[in-house]
Each structure stands twice: as structure tokens, then as C-alpha cells.
Design a protein around this motif. Structure first.
Motif, short mmCIF file in Angstrom:
data_model
loop_
_atom_site.label_atom_id
_atom_site.label_comp_id
_atom_site.label_asym_id
_atom_site.label_seq_id
_atom_site.Cartn_x
_atom_site.Cartn_y
_atom_site.Cartn_z
N ARG A 1 0.16 4.39 -0.45
CA ARG A 1 -0.30 5.66 0.12
C ARG A 1 0.01 5.79 1.60
O ARG A 1 0.09 6.90 2.12
CB ARG A 1 -1.79 5.85 -0.13
N PHE A 2 0.24 4.69 2.29
CA PHE A 2 0.56 4.79 3.70
C PHE A 2 2.00 5.26 3.94
O PHE A 2 2.37 5.64 5.04
CB PHE A 2 0.34 3.45 4.41
N ILE A 3 2.83 5.20 2.88
CA ILE A 3 4.21 5.66 3.02
C ILE A 3 4.30 7.17 2.80
O ILE A 3 5.24 7.82 3.25
CB ILE A 3 5.13 4.91 2.04
N VAL A 40 10.45 17.49 4.45
CA VAL A 40 10.40 18.67 5.32
C VAL A 40 11.62 18.69 6.24
O VAL A 40 12.27 19.72 6.42
CB VAL A 40 9.09 18.69 6.14
N ALA A 41 11.95 17.52 6.80
CA ALA A 41 13.10 17.44 7.71
C ALA A 41 14.38 17.84 6.99
O ALA A 41 15.24 18.51 7.57
CB ALA A 41 13.21 16.04 8.30
N MET A 53 0.85 -1.20 0.00
CA MET A 53 0.00 0.00 0.00
C MET A 53 0.88 1.24 0.00
O MET A 53 1.41 1.64 1.04
CB MET A 53 -0.88 -0.02 1.25
N PRO A 78 2.92 9.90 4.11
CA PRO A 78 3.23 10.83 5.22
C PRO A 78 4.72 10.80 5.61
O PRO A 78 5.32 11.85 5.86
CB PRO A 78 2.38 10.31 6.38
N LEU A 79 5.30 9.61 5.61
CA LEU A 79 6.71 9.49 5.97
C LEU A 79 7.58 10.25 4.97
O LEU A 79 8.49 10.98 5.35
CB LEU A 79 7.11 8.00 6.01
N PHE A 91 7.27 13.95 5.42
CA PHE A 91 8.00 14.38 6.62
C PHE A 91 9.50 14.44 6.36
O PHE A 91 10.18 15.39 6.77
CB PHE A 91 7.71 13.46 7.80
N PHE A 137 14.66 20.00 4.57
CA PHE A 137 14.67 21.46 4.49
C PHE A 137 15.02 22.08 5.85
O PHE A 137 15.74 23.05 5.92
CB PHE A 137 13.31 21.97 4.02
N LEU A 138 14.45 21.48 6.90
CA LEU A 138 14.73 22.03 8.23
C LEU A 138 16.22 21.93 8.53
O LEU A 138 16.82 22.84 9.09
CB LEU A 138 13.93 21.29 9.30
N PHE A 139 16.83 20.81 8.10
CA PHE A 139 18.26 20.64 8.33
C PHE A 139 19.03 21.74 7.61
O PHE A 139 19.93 22.36 8.16
CB PHE A 139 18.71 19.26 7.85
N LYS A 140 18.64 21.97 6.37
CA LYS A 140 19.30 23.01 5.62
C LYS A 140 19.06 24.38 6.28
O LYS A 140 19.95 25.23 6.32
CB LYS A 140 18.79 23.02 4.18
N GLY A 141 17.84 24.55 6.78
CA GLY A 141 17.47 25.81 7.41
C GLY A 141 18.30 26.15 8.62
O GLY A 141 18.48 27.31 8.96
N LEU A 142 18.82 25.11 9.29
CA LEU A 142 19.63 25.36 10.48
C LEU A 142 20.86 26.18 10.16
O LEU A 142 21.37 26.91 11.00
CB LEU A 142 20.07 24.03 11.10
#
Lengths: 156, 175, 656
Positions: free
Chosen positions: B3-5, B14-15, B1, B7-8, B11, B17-22
């Protein structure tokens, strides 16, 4: 003597009168209210660059006050909202706008929420339709239903 | 399935980008003026209020334009570097004293040394707005044609001077 | 000495949480009852240890121990005692301690009120919460130790940020944290269920009250923060779409979706995978919020001084917790059953549609909050996304959600009929449309936004009234019996929905009809706004405990009758040398009168701003009603712990 006292009375009245006039109506800080409306509208859309995260309207920082003054001057000259914003963007970049302009790099920002809404709506509808054609699943298995009904006090 | 992957996967993106944002500084705003002609102005000079300074005088030269103020703490940090740089005669340094008073500015320079060929007095901050100044100190490198080649926001450090400003100025001088 | 005890207690708490986070979960997997049994004592020990640390820090503040760096940085000997205590969470390190403290409170609460849960389930739930706790304690001990000494000690402290010296500081952060840390319970229930494969209706039944309670705290916490900003920041705004506000609002949106989705899962066994995903997301967004605030990735009015190691640590922690749980979800979710069948038009569908809208709203807020970061990271330059963006995107997303709110509770489960719904709601619709057009015309300003806002508010009022009427109508019982026989959770729903309507009225009216003037006032001068006359009494100088202030007073009269006196202060906090404005507010149901003192001008005159804010209090009253609705739902007899029937105990055995 009489003349003098009348004169004094008149003078006193005049003085009193002027003080009343002076202390009567509070004057607006800025004379032209139409321009103030424009300044207020614009400063709610623009960012105070030196602050952490505040609009020009909300900020009392020095630069914010300067920029508001600048905006007021431009507004007095009859410049439109767009001209004033362009003037500031020329100097400070898009960063100064709290409403990002629509361009290729911000398409996702502006279209994203509504695209998601559409996708969510369509996805939901398809999902609901598909569910309807399925007959295999019971609402709750017999065992589950028994457990739940034991767990829950009957409603109403 | 698959579609259950989803969200991961979202995420993890996004993570990333957040790392780069640091490593990014959210306060540093790149200037749209880089690559554009330096805005013209004419302001009275600090040493002699009767005379004015205007960037036009500098056409044909590569120069540094340093915005400072006596009330600015970070200016104190970069000042010795500017004094050193001015001594070498490598590049002319002009100053703009931003939202300050003559007395304070003169006293400040008397105490710390004066690296500036001339300092323009922007007392009401009007020219500062034209240059998009939002945090003092700021330093502009302006080329022979009068175009802004680089803008340093915040104090110049030894690294900035060595790795950015000096190579850039050398290149611009050679043009 | 006391700070060292606190520090040591934190180290011990970390050790205990390590035990709590591992052995019970392993025990649950291998069926080791002794290891599972460790969960409850460990949860309690952890709570006690963190409480000791917390009390130690509070003591250091109360005793003005400026040899503790954190105390020296966030308080001052002149700071009044209530703020000295609240300063415990006034900075980075202390707010993390508050986080850990509140997490341990929730953990211990679960350990106390989970006797009816199967042993393995309880062990897993407490274990997951223990693991989260490990992360925060480790973070504190490694890079954010609140007990770090300052040698030599400071003579006096640098004082708490004046912005935080307000009664709001005492309530807002603990409430807010109770809210978003509270979602850790629903999260832990979901992870435990995914691990154990026990995703059933009973699971939804158990996690529901915990989720509702966390949601109540979050709602009230956000409300308190908004109200605080309203009177503290001095220009009468109540929501700024600041990154930190968004960080609390996203979990709220998802938490709201979760409450509704849990209701369906419990009643109909449907949406299980979706519900689990929402539970994971609600807590993940709380953690993400913590990251955004603490790492300094985004500029925000709330950002504390930043340290790149801190950012990196929290990010790693996020990846482990959120990434791990979403991976678990991806692995286990396909095995979850689909639950009951229902038609496209049914209460299930309406609730699911509302869920989609709330989720899209939450993702949009996330997108707007992070977009500047995305562009910057990709090298597309810097942009700002602020209130104008969120206002224009959020309203169209929320409008359909409010519209559905009117229909959902009326629709039948499984299969509802559209014509029947339309017939039943036609009056509500007519009334709403009429009000939305006539009322603004009477008030003298009709814009599309005012019309839409009023329509939606009246729509929710009218449909909810219809719902209550239908429920209580008919049958031969006395009205009071019918009211009593209706479950409290149902009344809770009604109260919360009415709260939304009240909130919407407040937002619409204040945005549409507020007015303000900025005037120059010498003593005796009169200004006019919204039919009131404001006479400037004058300014006197006063001395506060740690500030000096100019206090200006305005006498408010209407048609010559004195109504109230507004007192606004312009304070200068002596230690931090920061100016603050205390607004003078006269709140009332119909409108607030709001004045803030500006700068001194020539001849004893001051610049003064006066605002007329109609119905602004409705915004917070609406939030209070939502919170009250949540509490009503919690007090439903089905959730009362005391009254546990034999049946339930039996059922537990069956589940175990």
C-alpha cells in the motif's frame, strides 16, 4: 391671455409630469422576469466557448451574448431547460455543459468522489479495528517520550 | 508493504496523462455535427441581397463551406490558400460571412481576391449557432448527400489542405 | 547592464543551489561535518543572489527599460509605479522568479531558525530545498529567462493585463506563493526524516510551526484572490472553480489535513507514515498547480502564453521531485512505527476521519480538474467540468467534515465514550437543528442546502462554545488566569474553527438569499432591490493614468434616507484596448450592495446591474479568522524561538 397662461401652466405640468413618469421607475432590461430566471439558471451551467474558462452568465464575449439571446428566445417559446441544453449540445457537443452528463465515460467523475469517500471510511474503520488488536507498539518509546517531554513545555 | 507504493503508482499514471495532455489542444472542440446533415438555411448573398443561398442547391456535389469575417485576423492568413484552391477548380468554395457588414466584407474581398462562388451573409450570427461556430475561420467539407464530413476549426494551413482536405475531397468525389 | 547583472546573479544562484542541493545531503549521509556545514552559508548566498536578480528586474520595470522583453510585454510607461513593480510577477517568467525568490526566503528562514536542529537533519532539509530551487532556476535560465533582451528595444511596453491592474495584484500572488512554496519546508522536513530515518515526535514538533505558517499565508492568499475576483470581475462571484483556483485549493485542503495530523503525531506518535505522505502531497500539489498553470494543459482564465518546451520541462521536474519522493516514501515508510494505541472512538480517530474527508475532497477537486484531460487523452472527446459539478460534489463531502469538527476537539485522546459525547453535545445539536429550520422560515426561503449550511455553521459555533465553556468552567482560579493558562495554540484552534463557521454562514446566506436586477437607467431613474432605492445620478467621463472611463453613480436611499453612493466604472485601457468593469460596492456586515455599469443604451440611459449580497463579507472574514487562529497557534510559547530552555538544548543533543 389668462387662458393662454393657464394653458401654458397645464402644459408645463403635463410635461413635468411626463418627464417625472419617464424618469421615475427604471425598467428591467428584459420584460419577462420568469424567463430571465430560466436564462440565468441555464447560462450558469453553460460554457462560453470562446472564453478561457467562463460560464455564459459570466461572459461578455460576443458569442456568449448571442447564445444568451438564443437561450432567451427558446425560453420565450416555452422550451424546457433540457430541450434548450440539448439544442446547444447538438451544435457544440458536451463541451458546452459545465455539468457533464452522466454516461459511461463520466461514471468515474460522478461516482469517484463518493466511492473514494466510502472506501476511505471503510478503510479507516478496518485500520482502526486492526490497530486495536495490536498490542506491540507503545505510544512512544521510553526514549522518545523522554525527548518529547523535554522538548515541549508542559501544556496547561 | 504494497500500500505504500500506491501513491507513487497513482502519480505516475497522472503524469502519463499530463504528458499526453501536453500535445493536446484544450481549445479545440470537436464538432458533434460531423457525420450529420449540414443544417439547412437560406441567407441573402453578398453579391446580390435579393437572391439567397441555401445548401440544398449543392446536393450532389462535394463542396467547401468556409465561415469567415472581415474582422477576423486568422482569416487573413488562410485567405490566399483559399484563393489558390478556388483557381484550380478542384472543389467549389462557398463562404459565409459571419457577423459582419456588407461594406466591410465587399471591401475585404475586393482587396484580397474572392475565392467564393457565393457568400451567404449571416449578419446576426444565427446560422453560425446552428453550425456550432465558435471561432472564425471554420471550414466544413460537405459531401454529395449534404452530410458534414469534416470540420476544420481555425485557419486552413498548407499541411491541412494537403494532408486532410484534398485526400478527403477526392475520396468523397469518388463515392 | 542591470538586466545582465540580474541574469548573471541567477546563474550564480543556480551554481550555489547545486552546491546546496548536493554536498550537505552527501555530507549528512557520510558524516562529513564540513559538507553539512555548507548548507547554511549556501542557503544565505542563494537568497542574496536571487534577491539581486529580483531587484534588478524590479529596477528594469521601474526604469521602464523596454529593451527587456519581459518588461516590454508586461508594462507601459503610463502604468502607475505600484503596478509597474507588481508587474514583476504579472507574467510567466516573473512569476517564476517570484517563486524562486520566495523559496529562497523560506530556505534562509529555515537556516536562521534551525539552530536547535541536529546538524545532519538541518543539512538534509536545506539540501532538499536547494534541490527544488535548482529545478526552478534551471527552468528559468533554460526556457523562461525574465532578463532576455529585445533588440531593437520597444518604444513603449504592451502594458500589463488590465485585469491585473489592481491592488489585489500587489498582495495576492506573493501571499499565495508564500503559502504554497511554504509547504516546501514541511516537504523538506519529511524527505530529510525519511532519508535519515528520524521520523519521531520531535520531527513533528519541528515541522509544525513551519506548516502552520505556510498554511496561514495560503489561507490569506486564497482569501485575497477570492476577494479580488469578487470586486474586479464585476458580477460579484467569489469562487469559480477555475483550474488555477483549484490548484491553490488542493494544497490548502491537504495542508489543513497535515496540520491536524501533525498534532496527533506530535502528541501521540501516531499516523507517522500518513503525516509524511500528507507533507509530500501538500507540496506536490503546489508543484502540480504550477505545472497546470504554466504548461497550458488546461484552459483557464489565468493561463499565460504557452510554449511546449516549458510544459515538458516542468513535467520532467515534477516526475523527478514528486516521483522521487513518493518512491522514497514507498521504500522507507514500511519501517515507520505505528505509534500509540487508541480506540475506535477517540480524538485520534476523529482527527483521522477528518483527514480522510479532507484528502477525499482534495482528490475529488483533482479528479474534476483533470478529468477533461483524461477523457481527451483517451480519445473520448471533450467535456467541461465546472462550478455546477464541483458545487454538487463538494458540499456532501464537506458536510461530514464540518460535523466531525464539532466532535473532535471534545473527544478524549485514546478512548472516548460515545454516549458521553452525545450527552455533552445534545444541546448544541438541538440548537443547530432548530436554527437551521426556524431561521430560513423567518427569512422566507428554506431549501435543503440552506438548512444544511446553517445547521453545520451553528453546530460548529455551538460545539466550540461548549468546548470553551467546559475549559474555563470550574476550578477556583480567576477566569482571566484560566484564559491565560490555556495555551495559545488551543485558542488558535478555537479561532480557526469559528472562522470556518463564519465562512459557512457567509456562503450559505449569500447563496440562499442574494438577489439581483438588471435595469435600464436614465439619469434620475430609480430601481428597487431588497428594500433599497437606487437613483441613477448619471455618467461622467473621466481620464485615468492609462485608461479612459465612464463613471456611473447610484445614490442609495432607504425610506428616503441617503445611505451611500455606489460608483461603478467602465474602463477602456488604451494600450491593450481592453474593457474592464470596476464594480461599485458598499460592504457591510449584514450585506453588500454591489452595482456594475453595463453598456450605454439610447437616450443617455445605461444598462445597470445591481446586486444585493447578504453576509458575503463573512466569507472573507471567516478566512481572516482562520489565518488569525494560525497566527495565535504560532505565537504559542512552545514555538517561540527566543525562549529556548536548557532542556531543549539538551534534548537536541539527545536527538543528534
Amino acid at each position: 391671455m389668462k387662458v393662454y397662461s393657464i394653458l401654458r401652466l397645464a402644459l408645463a405640468c403635463l410635461l413635468l409630469h411626463t418627464t417625472i413618469v419617464l424618469a421615475e421607475e427604471a425598467q428591467p432590461l428584459e420584460a419577462n422576469q420568469a424567463i430571465e430566471v430560466q436564462v440565468q439558471r441555464l447560462s450558469e451551467e453553460l460554457r462560453c466557448l470562446v472564453c478561457q474558462n467562463q460560464t455564459l452568465a459570466d461572459s461578455h464575449a460576443d458569442l456568449a451574448l448571442d447564445l444568451k439571446r438564443e437561450i432567451r428566445e427558446m425560453a420565450t417559446k416555452g422550451m424546457s431547460d433540457k430541450e434548450i441544453v440539448d439544442y446547444l449540445v447538438e451544435r457544440y457537443g458536451d463541451f458546452v455543459r459545465y455539468r457533464p452528463p452522466l454516461k459511461s465515460s463520466t461514471v468515474l467523475l460522478w461516482v469517484g468522489p463518493f466511492g473514494l469517500l466510502l472506501a476511505g471510511g471503510v478503510g479507516l474503520f478496518l485500520q482502526l479495528r486492526r490497530r486495536q488488536t495490536m498490542t506491540t507498539d507503545a505510544p512512544l518509546s521510553a526514549e522518545e517520550a523522554r525527548k518529547v517531554s523535554e522538548l515541549l513545555d508542559k501544556e496547561s | 508493504m504494497r500500500r505504500f507504493i500506491l501513491p507513487l503508482v497513482i502519480f505516475l499514471v497522472v503524469a502519463g496523462f499530463l504528458f499526453k495532455g501536453l500535445n493536446l489542444d484544450p481549445r479545440e472542440v470537436p464538432s458533434p455535427l460531423v457525420g450529420k446533415p449540414a443544417p439547412q438555411f437560406s441567407l441573402p448573398r453578398l453579391d446580390n441581397p435579393e437572391t439567397v443561398f441555401t445548401p440544398k442547391e449543392m446536393l450532389g456535389k462535394v463542396w467547401l463551406f468556409n465561415v469567415w469575417a472581415s474582422w477576423c485576423g486568422a482569416c487573413r492568413d488562410e485567405h490566399p490558400l483559399l484563393v489558390e484552391l478556388a483557381k484550380t477548380g478542384f472543389v467549389p468554395v462557398y463562404g459565409m460571412d459571419y457577423k459582419d457588414t456588407r461594406e466591410d466584407a465587399q471591401q475585404w474581398l475586393d482587396q484580397r481576391g474572392n475565392p467564393y462562388v457565393a457568400t451567404a451573409m449571416d449578419i446576426d450570427g444565427q446560422v453560425g449557432i446552428d453550425y456550432g461556430v465558435y471561432g472564425v475561420p471554420e471550414t466544413y467539407v460537405i459531401d454529395k448527400k449534404g452530410t458534414i464530413a469534416y470540420k476544420q476549426i481555425g485557419p486552413i494551413t498548407e499541411e491541412v489542405l494537403r494532408d486532410k482536405l484534398i485526400p478527403l475531397i477526392k475520396r468523397l468525389k469518388a463515392q | 547592464m542591470i538586466p545582465e547583472i540580474g541574469h548573471f546573479a541567477l546563474i550564480l544562484a543556480l551554481l550555489v543551489s547545486l552546491v546546496l542541493g548536493t554536498l550537505p545531503i552527501i555530507g549528512a549521509a557520510s558524516g562529513n561535518a564540513v559538507w553539512m556545514g555548507l548548507a547554511r552559508p549556501a542557503a544565505r548566498a542563494q537568497f542574496l543572489l536571487i534577491a539581486v536578480a529580483f531587484v534588478c528586474l524590479a529596477y528594469a520595470f521601474a526604469a521602464m527599460d523596454y529593451s527587456v522583453m519581459y518588461v516590454a510585454a508586461n508594462s507601459n510607461s503610463k502604468l502607475p509605479i505600484q503596478f509597474r513593480i507588481a508587474a514583476v510577477w504579472g507574467g510567466h517568467e516573473g512569476s517564476l522568479l517570484l517563486w524562486a525568490m520566495i523559496l529562497s526566503i523560506w530556505t534562509v528562514a529555515v537556516s536562521l531558525f534551525s539552530k536547535h536542529l541536529p546538524d545532519d537533519m538541518r543539512a538534509r532539509i536545506l539540501g532538499v530545498m536547494g534541490l527544488v530551487s535548482v529545478g526552478f532556476l534551471l527552468f528559468m535560465l533554460m526556457v523562461s529567462n525574465p532578463f532576455e533582451r529585445l533588440i531593437p528595444a520597444a518604444l513603449d511596453g504592451r502594458d500589463l493585463n488590465p485585469l491585473l491592474q489592481d491592488p489585489g495584484m500587489i498582495f495576492h500572488p506573493p501571499m499565495l506563493y508564500m503559502g504554497y512554496v511554504g509547504f516546501s519546508v514541511a516537504f523538506a522536513f519529511s524527505i530529510a526524516a525519511l532519508l535519515g530515518g528520524q521520523l519521531d515526535a520531535a520531527w513533528a514538533r519541528w515541522s509544525r510551526p513551519w506548516t502552520t505558517l505556510a498554511w496561514v499565508f495560503l489561507t490569506l492568499g486564497i482569501m485575497a484572490g477570492s476577494n479580488w475576483a469578487y470586486y474586479e470581475l464585476g458580477w460579484g462571484g467569489w469562487w469559480f472553480w477555475d483550474a488555477v483556483e483549484n490548484a491553490s485549493f488542493m494544497p490548502w485542503l491537504v495542508g489543513t489535513a497535515l496540520i491536524h495530523s501533525l498534532a496527533v503525531t506530535e502528541k501521540r506518535g501516531s499516523f507517522k507514515a500518513w503525516t509524511v505522505l500528507l507533507a509530500i502531497c501538500a507540496f506536490s500539489l503546489s508543484l502540480l498547480g504550477t505545472f497546470l498553470v504554466r504548461s497550458g494543459v488546461l484552459t483557464s482564465v489565468h493561463a499565460f502564453a504557452t510554449d511546449p518546451r516549458r510544459g515538458l520541462f516542468i513535467l520532467a521536474f515534477l516526475v523527478v521531485v514528486i516521483g522521487g519522493s513518493l518512491a522514497l516514501f514507498a521504500w522507507r515508510a514500511p519501517t515507520i512505527g505505528r505509534g500509540g494505541k487508541f480506540s475506535v472512538i477517540s480524538r485520534e480517530s476523529f482527527l483521522l476521519a477528518n483527514n480522510v474527508l479532507l484528502a477525499v475532497a482534495a482528490i475529488s477537486v483533482l479528479l474534476g480538474t483533470l478529468y477533461p484531460l483524461f477523457l481527451d487523452a483517451l480519445g473520448f472527446g471533450k467535456i467541461s467540468v465546472g462550478p455546477p459539478y464541483f458545487d454538487s460534489v463538494f458540499a456532501p463531502l464537506m458536510a461530514p467534515a464540518l460535523f466531525l469538527m464539532g466532535i473532535g476537539p471534545i473527544a478524549r485522546w485514546k478512548n472516548a465514550s460515545l454516549p458521553e459525547l452525545a450527552k455533552r453535545l445534545r444541546w448544541a445539536f438541538g440548537v443547530s437543528i432548530a436554527t437551521a429550520i426556524i431561521l430560513p422560515l423567518l427569512l422566507g426561503n428554506l431549501t435543503p442546502m440552506i438548512g444544511l449550511g446553517l445547521f453545520l455553521a451553528v453546530w460548529v459555533f455551538a460545539t466550540t462554545a461548549n468546548l470553551v465553556y467546559q475549559r474555563l468552567r470550574g476550578s477556583d482560579q480567576a477566569l482571566i488566569t484560566r484564559i491565560k493558562s490555556t495555551p495559545r495554540s488551543w485558542w488558535g484552534m478555537v479561532a480557526a474553527h469559528l472562522g470556518i463557521a463564519v465562512f459557512t454562514v457567509g456562503v450559505t446566506i449569500v447563496k440562499g438569499y442574494e438577489s439581483e436586477i438588471a435595469v435600464r437607467m436614465a439619469p434620475g431613474d430609480v430601481a428597487h432591490l431588497a428594500g433599497f432605492d437606487f437613483t441613477f445620478v448619471g455618467v461622467d467621463e473621466i481620464q485615468g493614468p492609462n485608461y479612459s472611463a465612464s463613471r456611473g453613480q447610484l445614490r442609495v436611499t432607504k425610506n428616503g434616507v441617503e445611505r451611500t453612493v455606489l460608483t461603478s466604472e467602465k474602463r477602456l485601457y488604451t494600450v491593450t484596448n481592453m474593457p474592464m468593469t470596476e464594480a461599485g460596492i458598499s460592504p457591510a456586515v449584514i450585506h453588500d450592495l454591489y452595482a456594475s455599469l453595463g453598456e450605454p443604451l439610447t437616450d443617455g440611459a445605461w444598462s445597470v446591474r445591481i446586486y444585493h449580497k447578504p453576509m458575503v463579507e463573512w466569507i472573507w472574514f471567516g478566512c481572516l479568522m482562520m489565518g488569525f487562529g494560525g497566527i495565535l497557534a504560532l505565537s504559542d510559547r512552545r514555538y517561540r524561538i527566543k525562549k529556548r530552555s536548557k532542556d531543549e538544548a539538551l534534548a537536541n543533543e539527545a536527538v543528534a
